[in-house]
Scaffold this motif. Structure first.
Motif, PDB file in Angstrom:
ATOM      1  N   ILE A 120       0.833  -1.209   0.000  1.00 48.95           N
ATOM      2  CA  ILE A 120       0.000   0.000   0.000  1.00 48.95           C
ATOM      3  C   ILE A 120       0.866   1.256   0.000  1.00 48.95           C
ATOM      4  CG2 ILE A 120      -1.643   1.353   1.369  1.00 48.95           C
ATOM      5  CD1 ILE A 120      -2.870  -1.328   2.271  1.00 48.95           C
ATOM      6  N   PHE A 121       1.915   1.268   0.813  1.00 52.57           N
ATOM      7  CA  PHE A 121       2.812   2.429   0.867  1.00 52.57           C
ATOM      8  C   PHE A 121       3.475   2.661  -0.491  1.00 52.57           C
ATOM      9  CE2 PHE A 121       7.091   4.228   1.604  1.00 52.57           C
ATOM     10  CZ  PHE A 121       6.729   5.443   2.167  1.00 52.57           C
ATOM     11  N   ASN A 122       3.954   1.595  -1.102  1.00 58.12           N
ATOM     12  CA  ASN A 122       4.578   1.725  -2.429  1.00 58.12           C
ATOM     13  C   ASN A 122       3.573   2.237  -3.462  1.00 58.12           C
ATOM     14  OD1 ASN A 122       6.999   0.781  -1.398  1.00 58.12           O
ATOM     15  ND2 ASN A 122       6.647  -1.332  -2.049  1.00 58.12           N
ATOM     16  N   THR A 123       2.322   1.814  -3.323  1.00 56.24           N
ATOM     17  CA  THR A 123       1.266   2.270  -4.236  1.00 56.24           C
ATOM     18  C   THR A 123       1.014   3.766  -4.056  1.00 56.24           C
ATOM     19  OG1 THR A 123       0.225   0.086  -4.210  1.00 56.24           O
ATOM     20  CG2 THR A 123      -1.135   1.929  -4.930  1.00 56.24           C
ATOM     21  N   MET A 124       0.976   4.219  -2.821  1.00 55.87           N
ATOM     22  CA  MET A 124       0.798   5.647  -2.552  1.00 55.87           C
ATOM     23  C   MET A 124       1.900   6.464  -3.231  1.00 55.87           C
ATOM     24  SD  MET A 124      -0.137   5.558   1.535  1.00 55.87           S
ATOM     25  CE  MET A 124      -1.765   5.091   2.132  1.00 55.87           C
ATOM     26  N   LYS A 125       3.135   5.987  -3.123  1.00 50.80           N
ATOM     27  CA  LYS A 125       4.271   6.695  -3.718  1.00 50.80           C
ATOM     28  C   LYS A 125       4.217   6.630  -5.238  1.00 50.80           C
ATOM     29  CE  LYS A 125       6.048   8.097   0.093  1.00 50.80           C
ATOM     30  NZ  LYS A 125       6.070   9.553   0.401  1.00 50.80           N
ATOM     31  N   ARG A 126       3.854   5.488  -5.791  1.00 53.18           N
ATOM     32  CA  ARG A 126       3.766   5.333  -7.244  1.00 53.18           C
ATOM     33  C   ARG A 126       2.712   6.265  -7.830  1.00 53.18           C
ATOM     34  NH1 ARG A 126       2.860   0.294  -7.218  1.00 53.18           N
ATOM     35  NH2 ARG A 126       0.606   0.313  -7.551  1.00 53.18           N
ATOM     36  N   ARG A 127       1.637   6.478  -7.102  1.00 52.84           N
ATOM     37  CA  ARG A 127       0.562   7.346  -7.562  1.00 52.84           C
ATOM     38  C   ARG A 127       0.826   8.824  -7.278  1.00 52.84           C
ATOM     39  NH1 ARG A 127      -4.571   3.561  -5.562  1.00 52.84           N
ATOM     40  NH2 ARG A 127      -4.096   1.773  -6.939  1.00 52.84           N
TER      41      ARG A 127
END
Length: 279
Positions: free
Chosen positions: A225-232
């Motif tokens: 989830i954290f990586n997704t937040m950063k990717r977005r």
């Protein structure tokens, strides 16, 4: 439209017969099944190879060394020849119409990149225990959608051409690699819920995300989830700043607690309803 059934196998031959039978009973017949063994024992590999030997639609590959589920599933997608891919664990099974229902959507809804359905939790003998009730249509195009709580689970299928447009599967993940993939695909198009129980999920002591692995699974999901937040490119969520560096699972899930609250759930339901009407 060929469907590639992707099976990451590791020492599960004693459960594989149910998986095999469910594939061979599919009403949709244009499929291939790829088994990639992650350095199981020789006896385990031999058992699986013998079971699939009479069906040319099955192919068997093996890793030179035990590499983990992230690496294995990534390789499986590379090996797939089908336009549509779907993972099936070797200790689980699918309903006879599971693939047909996925294909029907991909043929008629070109903007759909991923489908998913309900699944049935079963005992170690694959006898039904209880349906997974959280599965439902999710809103499309929401940068703050992280599949928390989990709604996209089994049976998931996706367009391989869309997968090629993503950062692809993270080979470093030992758990949570599926959720990472779903969130990446979500960013590339629409996802469609199939309101049928198309997957039978076996619970047993050796399950990778079951029993003693639950805490570890929680941690991996938070990292996804954290990586997704950063990717977005998100800097804040619901008015709260997202940390620059991964702070741990509890802080990440705390950021998302508002998504459990009634006002958010009402807004989400309205959005889903409008999307179902207007597309």
């Amino acid at each position: 439209m060929k469907f590639s059934i992707l099976i990451a196998h590791y020492n599960n031959a004693h459960f594989f017969k149910d998986c095999l039978d469910s594939i061979q009973k599919q009403t949709y017949t244009d499929w291939e099944a790829i088994v990639l063994d992650d350095a199981s024992s020789e006896n385990e590999k031999k058992m699986v190879q013998e079971m699939i030997s009479k069906d040319k639609r099955f192919t068997f590959f093996e890793n030179e060394k035990n590499s983990g589920v992230g690496v294995t599933k990534s390789k499986l997608i590379e090996l797939a020849k089908g336009e549509i891919c779907g993972f099936l664990d070797p200790d689980d099974a699918i309903s006879p119409t599971a693939i047909q229902k996925c294909i029907d959507i991909f043929k008629t809804k070109k903007e759909t990149v991923l489908t998913y359905s309900r699944f049935m939790t079963c005992d170690q003998n694959l006898k039904p225990i209880a349906p997974f009730r959280s599965a439902m249509q999710v809103p499309n195009g929401d940068p703050c959608f992280f599949n928390f709580p989990i709604q996209i689970a089994h049976f998931v299928s996706f367009r391989k051409s869309t997968y090629e447009q993503t950062e692809k599967m993270n080979p470093n993940l030992k758990i949570g690699e599926d959720q990472d993939l779903y969130l990446k695909l979500y960013e590339k198009g629409k996802v469609q819920f199939i309101d049928d129980t198309n997957y039978f999920y076996r619970t047993h002591q050796g399950g990778i995300s079951q029993n003693d692995n639950k805490k570890q699974s929680h941690e991996y999901f938070a990292q996804v989830i954290f990586n997704t937040m950063k990717r977005r490119g998100l800097a804040a969520i619901n008015g709260r700043k997202i940390p620059e560096n991964y702070p741990g699972a509890e802080e990440i899930f705390d950021l998302l607690q508002y998504q459990h609250q009634l006002p958010f759930r009402i807004k989400k339901k309205i959005k889903i309803t409008l999307q179902s009407i207007f597309g």
